[in-house]
Design a protein around this motif. Sequence first.
Motif, PDB file in Angstrom:
ATOM      1  N   ARG A  38      24.900  29.295  99.700  1.00  0.00           N
ATOM      2  CA  ARG A  38      24.402  29.124  98.003  1.00  0.00           C
ATOM      3  C   ARG A  38      25.309  27.908  98.268  1.00  0.00           C
ATOM      4  NH1 ARG A  38      24.149  34.354  95.752  1.00  0.00           N
ATOM      5  NH2 ARG A  38      23.226  35.247  97.316  1.00  0.00           N
ATOM      6  N   ARG A  39      24.706  26.704  97.589  1.00  0.00           N
ATOM      7  CA  ARG A  39      25.203  25.534  96.912  1.00  0.00           C
ATOM      8  C   ARG A  39      26.535  26.273  95.927  1.00  0.00           C
ATOM      9  NH1 ARG A  39      22.723  21.486  98.378  1.00  0.00           N
ATOM     10  NH2 ARG A  39      20.889  21.353  99.219  1.00  0.00           N
ATOM     11  N   VAL A  40      27.302  24.996  95.930  1.00  0.00           N
ATOM     12  CA  VAL A  40      28.862  25.539  95.284  1.00  0.00           C
ATOM     13  C   VAL A  40      29.465  24.867  94.696  1.00  0.00           C
ATOM     14  CG1 VAL A  40      31.482  26.586  94.805  1.00  0.00           C
ATOM     15  CG2 VAL A  40      29.415  27.747  96.106  1.00  0.00           C
ATOM     16  N   GLU A  41      29.534  24.249  93.709  1.00  0.00           N
ATOM     17  CA  GLU A  41      30.388  22.531  92.697  1.00  0.00           C
ATOM     18  C   GLU A  41      31.865  23.217  92.541  1.00  0.00           C
ATOM     19  OE1 GLU A  41      27.108  23.677  90.487  1.00  0.00           O
ATOM     20  OE2 GLU A  41      26.137  22.834  92.421  1.00  0.00           O
ATOM     21  N   ILE A  42      32.408  22.670  92.641  1.00  0.00           N
ATOM     22  CA  ILE A  42      33.781  22.818  92.151  1.00  0.00           C
ATOM     23  C   ILE A  42      34.280  21.494  91.124  1.00  0.00           C
ATOM     24  CG2 ILE A  42      36.245  22.715  93.072  1.00  0.00           C
ATOM     25  CD1 ILE A  42      35.012  24.882  94.228  1.00  0.00           C
ATOM     26  N   TYR A  43      34.834  22.528  89.974  1.00  0.00           N
ATOM     27  CA  TYR A  43      34.786  21.193  88.664  1.00  0.00           C
ATOM     28  C   TYR A  43      36.636  21.829  88.524  1.00  0.00           C
ATOM     29  CZ  TYR A  43      30.339  21.443  88.168  1.00  0.00           C
ATOM     30  OH  TYR A  43      28.821  21.314  88.042  1.00  0.00           O
ATOM     31  N   GLU A  44      37.514  20.823  88.012  1.00  0.00           N
ATOM     32  CA  GLU A  44      38.883  20.832  87.438  1.00  0.00           C
ATOM     33  C   GLU A  44      39.086  20.543  86.290  1.00  0.00           C
ATOM     34  OE1 GLU A  44      41.550  18.436  87.773  1.00  0.00           O
ATOM     35  OE2 GLU A  44      39.843  16.306  87.245  1.00  0.00           O
ATOM     36  N   SER A  45      40.117  20.815  85.090  1.00  0.00           N
ATOM     37  CA  SER A  45      40.332  21.156  84.239  1.00  0.00           C
ATOM     38  C   SER A  45      41.359  20.898  83.658  1.00  0.00           C
ATOM     39  CB  SER A  45      39.493  21.961  83.849  1.00  0.00           C
ATOM     40  OG  SER A  45      39.687  21.625  81.846  1.00  0.00           O
ATOM     41  N   ASP A  46      42.248  20.061  82.837  1.00  0.00           N
ATOM     42  CA  ASP A  46      43.655  20.514  82.140  1.00  0.00           C
ATOM     43  C   ASP A  46      43.796  22.072  81.367  1.00  0.00           C
ATOM     44  OD1 ASP A  46      45.187  18.377  83.802  1.00  0.00           O
ATOM     45  OD2 ASP A  46      44.583  16.849  82.640  1.00  0.00           O
ATOM     46  N   ASP A  47      43.447  22.338  80.598  1.00  0.00           N
ATOM     47  CA  ASP A  47      43.084  23.247  80.084  1.00  0.00           C
ATOM     48  C   ASP A  47      42.280  23.748  79.623  1.00  0.00           C
ATOM     49  OD1 ASP A  47      40.587  21.271  78.785  1.00  0.00           O
ATOM     50  OD2 ASP A  47      41.572  21.155  77.138  1.00  0.00           O
ATOM     51  N   SER A  79      30.332  29.829 107.115  1.00  0.00           N
ATOM     52  CA  SER A  79      31.365  28.643 106.382  1.00  0.00           C
ATOM     53  C   SER A  79      31.671  29.561 105.314  1.00  0.00           C
ATOM     54  CB  SER A  79      30.336  26.851 106.701  1.00  0.00           C
ATOM     55  OG  SER A  79      31.011  26.346 105.285  1.00  0.00           O
ATOM     56  N   ASP A  80      32.634  29.365 104.652  1.00  0.00           N
ATOM     57  CA  ASP A  80      32.810  29.534 103.526  1.00  0.00           C
ATOM     58  C   ASP A  80      34.309  29.057 102.671  1.00  0.00           C
ATOM     59  OD1 ASP A  80      35.418  30.110 104.761  1.00  0.00           O
ATOM     60  OD2 ASP A  80      35.526  32.655 104.281  1.00  0.00           O
ATOM     61  N   SER A  81      34.613  27.843 103.323  1.00  0.00           N
ATOM     62  CA  SER A  81      35.779  26.554 103.047  1.00  0.00           C
ATOM     63  C   SER A  81      34.622  25.645 102.535  1.00  0.00           C
ATOM     64  CB  SER A  81      36.395  26.711 104.200  1.00  0.00           C
ATOM     65  OG  SER A  81      37.184  25.144 104.233  1.00  0.00           O
ATOM     66  N   ILE A  82      35.070  25.243 101.189  1.00  0.00           N
ATOM     67  CA  ILE A  82      35.147  23.949 100.354  1.00  0.00           C
ATOM     68  C   ILE A  82      36.187  23.115 100.880  1.00  0.00           C
ATOM     69  CG2 ILE A  82      34.311  22.857  98.688  1.00  0.00           C
ATOM     70  CD1 ILE A  82      32.439  25.170  98.188  1.00  0.00           C
ATOM     71  N   SER A  83      35.681  21.316 101.077  1.00  0.00           N
ATOM     72  CA  SER A  83      37.286  20.562 101.266  1.00  0.00           C
ATOM     73  C   SER A  83      37.040  19.887 100.177  1.00  0.00           C
ATOM     74  CB  SER A  83      37.042  19.570 102.639  1.00  0.00           C
ATOM     75  OG  SER A  83      36.383  20.346 103.505  1.00  0.00           O
ATOM     76  N   VAL A  84      37.762  19.373  99.613  1.00  0.00           N
ATOM     77  CA  VAL A  84      38.489  19.090  98.259  1.00  0.00           C
ATOM     78  C   VAL A  84      39.367  18.193  98.657  1.00  0.00           C
ATOM     79  CG1 VAL A  84      39.880  19.261  95.235  1.00  0.00           C
ATOM     80  CG2 VAL A  84      38.660  21.265  97.234  1.00  0.00           C
ATOM     81  N   ARG A 138      28.339  23.837 100.218  1.00  0.00           N
ATOM     82  CA  ARG A 138      27.469  25.050 100.928  1.00  0.00           C
ATOM     83  C   ARG A 138      28.521  25.965 101.106  1.00  0.00           C
ATOM     84  NH1 ARG A 138      25.107  20.261 102.814  1.00  0.00           N
ATOM     85  NH2 ARG A 138      22.970  20.528 102.225  1.00  0.00           N
ATOM     86  N   ILE A 139      28.547  27.795 101.057  1.00  0.00           N
ATOM     87  CA  ILE A 139      28.865  28.560 101.655  1.00  0.00           C
ATOM     88  C   ILE A 139      27.656  28.909 102.068  1.00  0.00           C
ATOM     89  CG2 ILE A 139      31.141  28.795 100.492  1.00  0.00           C
ATOM     90  CD1 ILE A 139      30.056  30.893  98.915  1.00  0.00           C
ATOM     91  N   TYR A 140      28.035  29.527 102.912  1.00  0.00           N
ATOM     92  CA  TYR A 140      26.105  31.196 103.867  1.00  0.00           C
ATOM     93  C   TYR A 140      26.943  32.095 105.003  1.00  0.00           C
ATOM     94  CZ  TYR A 140      27.222  27.118 108.033  1.00  0.00           C
ATOM     95  OH  TYR A 140      27.348  26.031 108.488  1.00  0.00           O
ATOM     96  N   ALA A 141      26.602  33.010 104.841  1.00  0.00           N
ATOM     97  CA  ALA A 141      26.481  33.382 106.989  1.00  0.00           C
ATOM     98  C   ALA A 141      25.725  34.114 106.697  1.00  0.00           C
ATOM     99  CB  ALA A 141      27.818  34.684 105.146  1.00  0.00           C
ATOM    100  N   TYR A 142      25.134  33.976 108.050  1.00  0.00           N
ATOM    101  CA  TYR A 142      24.675  34.891 108.737  1.00  0.00           C
ATOM    102  C   TYR A 142      23.607  35.349 109.819  1.00  0.00           C
ATOM    103  CZ  TYR A 142      22.586  29.827 106.716  1.00  0.00           C
ATOM    104  OH  TYR A 142      21.929  28.644 105.626  1.00  0.00           O
TER     105      TYR A 142
END
Length: 406
Positions: free
Chosen positions: A246-255, A279-284, A266-270
């Motif tokens: 799966r493709r994943v987007e990470i967003y941020e917000s104050d409110d 891989s389940d880790s997304i660097s920020v 991406r996160i994936y498992a085979y």
Amino acid sequence: MKRLFCSFLLILITAAPAYASIQSGQWKYYREVRSSKEGFVLISTDKDLLEKAQKELSDLRLTDDEGREIPYQAVRQESPREYSYPPLLIDVVTRDNSSSLTLDLSKTGILHNEISLDIENNEDYLRDVTVEGSNDNSSWSLIKKDKLFYVPPDFKKSKLSYTPVSFRYLRLTVDCSGKKPLRITGAGVKYVPPLNNIITKTIPVNQQPPRNDLKTKTTEIIIDLGTKGYQVDHIDLKTDSPNFYRRVEIYESDDAKEWSLLTSDRIYAYQWPGYQASSDSISVHLNTGRYLKAVINNQDSPPLDVRAEVYGEAPELLASLTAGNYKLWYGNPLAGRPRYDLDQFSGMIDKIGLENISPGPEQVNPEYKEKISPENSKHLVNATVIIAALVIGFIILKSLKSKPTQ
């Protein structure tokens, strides 16, 4: 009439707000900082400070016991360094059923745990690879068996990670039985510190239940960090589901209303007989607002049952101190971000091993006097101008009416 017009301009010019120079009475909170020696130190912050300070810590000020301002720089935790070792490519051999190459690091005793390969291939592939090590290029020891793959346009695995070893020679054998041999044109060898050596702190979070959107075919997960300002290193999206991508987007917000994109990955498992990868880790690696949102693109696959774990910490402040007492001030909505010479060279300072100072408990400044915020001041100026215009207009109108007719 000319005199009245000049008076009107004078009122408009002098209606702009004027702020006093920054004094300690403009800060609502402070904490005492005690240094026992001279040199660079790291001053800790925490959730309570982040919550009451301005965004991006723009109102933080550090002063000595005589009230003089001390330069500081907010920094993130220093990561152990990666070390790269450019190898020589020797014994490159391509056969019908396999291709192999040997890498020479020029000397023994070099610790390494990753090989990255430059592979020229425009078609998708999946190949088994065996990694071996030797100190004499004669007798070989198995390091790891793994796989290389590529799925156009940009999903590939060309890095091989393994338990740290110190062999001088590395031999890679790629099994190409019944398939087109891969053309390997280059390689790099590194020592990469394990992730748990870089950062191990988990930020306590409150995760809202996942929301599945059938129209966009996505799953949204909103994560509340409790306050703004944390330096988020990475986010792990844990699931027990097998065989997914799966493709994943990470967003941020104050409110939790207005969102800004931080990163995507991406996160994936085979897992099947003879092969397993995940891989389940997304660097920020960024300071964030209070809220994070993970948007998982499911396409036509069923949604994943995912739980989020956020890793990071409150920022640390780098400062050069002498032995003595200091105060860390915060809680001033009018303060702008300071700019010190330290900004230009703080990245050159090795922060590993520096003394870490934890400030004392929060104290309310008894001299604090709340000031008008810039937004309220703007409204006040606008109201002043309008009132002044009405008064001057009234005076002008009254003057015209009272003027005798010729």
